[in-house]
Motif scaffolding. Structure first.
Motif: not given
Length: 98
Positions: A87-91, A93-98
């Motif tokens: 439920s949080w993204g940066a740049a 992209t979801l943080i979960a996908d990094k």
């Protein structure tokens, strides 16, 4: 014509303005609250952490306010809002996908 708020004019008694024309919230007694009478509430938004880490964070934040404002620790509130990685993204992209 009345002077603009914040121009050094005195607020009307009971109007809810602090000195300098700043709006203030009222206490339970109906009197305007002052900076000295309000309790600080700190909100931390972060990803999930362990209870041990959150305890340490709350203690350190509280200690910082006690030292900086010279207030009792009992007046400091720390609210932690944990945001799941999906439920949080940066740049873009979801943080979960990094």
């Amino acid at each position: 014509m009345p002077e603009p708020i914040g121009s050094g004019s005195r607020p009307t008694p009971g109007c809810g303005l602090l000195p300098g024309g700043r709006a203030g919230r009222r206490s339970r007694t109906g009197r305007p609250r002052t900076e000295e009478s309000t309790m600080p509430i700190v909100t931390v938004q972060q990803g999930p952490r362990t209870v041990e880490l959150k305890r340490e964070l709350v203690k350190k934040i509280t200690d910082a306010f006690v030292e900086a404002y010279e207030i009792p620790a009992e007046t400091v509130q720390v609210w932690i809002h944990e945001v799941p990685a999906d439920s949080w993204g940066a740049a873009g992209t979801l943080i979960a996908d990094k």
